[in-house]
Scaffold this motif. Structure first.
Motif, short mmCIF file in Angstrom:
data_model
loop_
_atom_site.label_atom_id
_atom_site.label_comp_id
_atom_site.label_asym_id
_atom_site.label_seq_id
_atom_site.Cartn_x
_atom_site.Cartn_y
_atom_site.Cartn_z
N THR A 1 0.79 -1.14 0.07
CA THR A 1 -0.01 -0.06 0.09
C THR A 1 0.93 1.07 -0.02
OG1 THR A 1 -1.93 -1.07 1.01
CG2 THR A 1 -1.83 1.42 1.26
N ILE A 2 1.95 1.34 0.92
CA ILE A 2 3.00 2.34 0.76
C ILE A 2 3.58 2.43 -0.52
CG2 ILE A 2 4.91 3.18 1.68
CD1 ILE A 2 2.88 3.80 3.63
N ASN B 1 2.24 1.73 -3.39
CA ASN B 1 1.32 1.93 -4.35
C ASN B 1 0.87 3.41 -4.24
OD1 ASN B 1 1.20 -0.45 -5.56
ND2 ASN B 1 -0.80 -0.83 -4.44
N ARG B 2 0.95 4.11 -3.08
CA ARG B 2 0.51 5.59 -2.82
C ARG B 2 1.91 6.10 -3.25
NH1 ARG B 2 -1.05 7.12 2.96
NH2 ARG B 2 -1.48 8.95 1.84
N LEU B 3 2.88 5.86 -2.93
CA LEU B 3 4.08 6.64 -3.27
C LEU B 3 4.08 6.60 -5.08
CD1 LEU B 3 6.71 7.88 -1.98
CD2 LEU B 3 7.88 5.74 -2.33
N HIS C 1 1.72 6.34 -7.12
CA HIS C 1 0.24 6.70 -7.77
C HIS C 1 -0.14 7.94 -7.33
CE1 HIS C 1 0.26 3.06 -10.23
NE2 HIS C 1 0.43 2.20 -9.17
N ASP C 2 0.04 8.30 -5.93
CA ASP C 2 -0.67 9.47 -5.49
C ASP C 2 0.31 10.61 -5.75
OD1 ASP C 2 -1.67 11.45 -3.66
OD2 ASP C 2 -2.19 9.76 -2.01
N PHE D 1 1.68 12.21 -2.36
CA PHE D 1 2.35 11.26 -1.18
C PHE D 1 3.75 11.07 -1.92
CE2 PHE D 1 3.42 7.34 0.57
CZ PHE D 1 3.01 7.16 1.94
#
Length: 119
Positions: free
Chosen positions: A73-74, A76-78, A80-81, A84
């Motif tokens: 999850t970290i 993916n956030r790094l 795609h977000d 972030f």
């Protein structure tokens, strides 16, 4: 990848850039799941899918699955977000990876030593 499965969190903390730390760690994790646990691979198979497959086929502990999902999850956030851009806690990320890597390697050792014996 050279020496397969020889990395550890202490070596990951050498990377000063959070993106490099996360991407290298999760690439190694993905490689370990695919090569050591026969997790599915392909363009349409994500790391969460690989975790689920490994959980079902190799009985990973709930704690390990939780840590695996945190790491992914970290990642993916790094990736795609847009907002972030840094790890909230580098040491926690690295320790989580180290813990997961340890359990996965122990499972691999256990599965290779419990082969079928024919007499």
């Amino acid at each position: 990848m050279g020496s397969a499965f020889s990395t550890s969190s202490s070596s990951y903390l050498q990377y000063k850039n959070d993106f490099e730390l996360v991407i290298r760690a999760t690439k190694d994790l993905e490689y370990l799941l695919e090569t050591g646990f026969d997790a599915p691979s392909g363009k349409n198979v994500g790391l969460h899918d690989k975790i689920t497959a490994t959980q079902n086929s190799h009985g990973l502990s709930p704690d390990t699955v939780k840590k695996l999902r945190y790491l992914v999850t970290i990642r993916n956030r790094l990736v795609h977000d847009h907002n972030f851009n840094a790890l909230p806690d580098r040491v926690h990320f690295a320790k989580s990876y180290d813990s997961v890597e340890k359990e996965l390697k122990e499972k691999l050792k256990g599965s290779s030593s419990s082969g079928c014996v024919i007499s």
